[in-house]
Design a protein around this motif. Structure first.
Motif, PDB file in Angstrom:
ATOM      1  N   VAL A 195       0.844  -1.200   0.000  1.00 10.74           N
ATOM      2  CA  VAL A 195       0.000   0.000   0.000  1.00 10.74           C
ATOM      3  C   VAL A 195       0.876   1.246   0.000  1.00 10.74           C
ATOM      4  N   TRP A 203       0.970   3.965  -2.949  1.00  8.31           N
ATOM      5  CA  TRP A 203       0.693   5.376  -2.678  1.00  8.31           C
ATOM      6  C   TRP A 203       1.888   6.250  -3.073  1.00  8.31           C
ATOM      7  N   SER A 204       3.075   5.792  -2.771  1.00  9.48           N
ATOM      8  CA  SER A 204       4.282   6.531  -3.139  1.00  9.48           C
ATOM      9  C   SER A 204       4.409   6.640  -4.659  1.00  9.48           C
ATOM     10  N   VAL A 251       1.905   6.709  -6.776  1.00  6.27           N
ATOM     11  CA  VAL A 251       0.917   7.689  -7.215  1.00  6.27           C
ATOM     12  C   VAL A 251       1.464   9.103  -7.028  1.00  6.27           C
ATOM     13  N   ALA A 311       1.904   1.859  -9.482  1.00 12.89           N
ATOM     14  CA  ALA A 311       0.927   1.998  -8.407  1.00 12.89           C
ATOM     15  C   ALA A 311      -0.192   0.980  -8.578  1.00 12.89           C
ATOM     16  N   PHE A 363      -1.047  -1.855  -5.859  1.00  8.25           N
ATOM     17  CA  PHE A 363      -2.354  -1.921  -5.200  1.00  8.25           C
ATOM     18  C   PHE A 363      -3.038  -3.262  -5.441  1.00  8.25           C
TER      19      PHE A 363
END
Length: 166
Positions: free
Chosen positions: A107, A111-112, A114, A142, A146
């Protein structure tokens, strides 16, 4: 609740197979590209331009597209020299703990990626020779992270279900 999760897991499993097939296609394409580059360089003194750049991108595609399937089939490296000697109950708790750590890691990685993709878009970063924008590549990373996190979540739910005994 578990039936809904199982249905979603089957649908994502199908998506994972499509993604790994696309990833393998990039691997094969990279193999032919590098073979043509080496043959062109040594036989005709005419290498294929941007091979190094494309090979790097193809490897990123392969990794990002392969994470979910590799996670689904539990194909990541694991060393169980110590844990194989532990009682089954402790081993299950450790498996749940490591799945949770993997979930958090993927996760955070997603997120990083994105955030990095947004930054690449704002700055306009591109590859040096072919001018391919980095933003879609970061977003693919990403997406793969995910989906891998989602597969770990399903494994975590299944592990907790087995641990509880239902």
């Amino acid at each position: 609740m578990f039936r809904i999760i199982e249905t979603i897991e089957r649908k994502i499993s199908h998506l994972n197979l499509i993604m790994i097939t696309i990833g393998i296609s990039f691997l094969v394409l990279g193999m032919f590209l590098n073979t043509g580059n080496i043959g062109g360089r040594y036989l005709f003194r005419a290498p294929i331009r941007s091979t190094y750049e494309l090979t790097g991108l193809f490897m990123v595609f392969l990794i990002a597209l392969g994470w979910p399937h590799t996670t689904e089939v539990k194909g990541h490296v694991s060393v169980d020299i110590l844990t194989s000697r532990l009682p089954d109950s402790i081993r299950k708790v450790l498996d749940i703990f490591t799945l949770f750590l993997g979930l958090v890691s993927f996760v955070v990685l997603g997120w990083s990626s994105v955030l990095t993709g947004i930054q690449f878009h704002q700055v306009g970063n591109q590859t040096d020779l072919l001018r391919i924008p980095y933003m879609p590549i970061a977003m693919l990373m990403a997406f793969g992270a995910f989906l891998a996190a989602l597969m770990i979540f399903f494994q975590l739910v299944n592990g907790l279900k087995k641990m509880i005994g239902r």
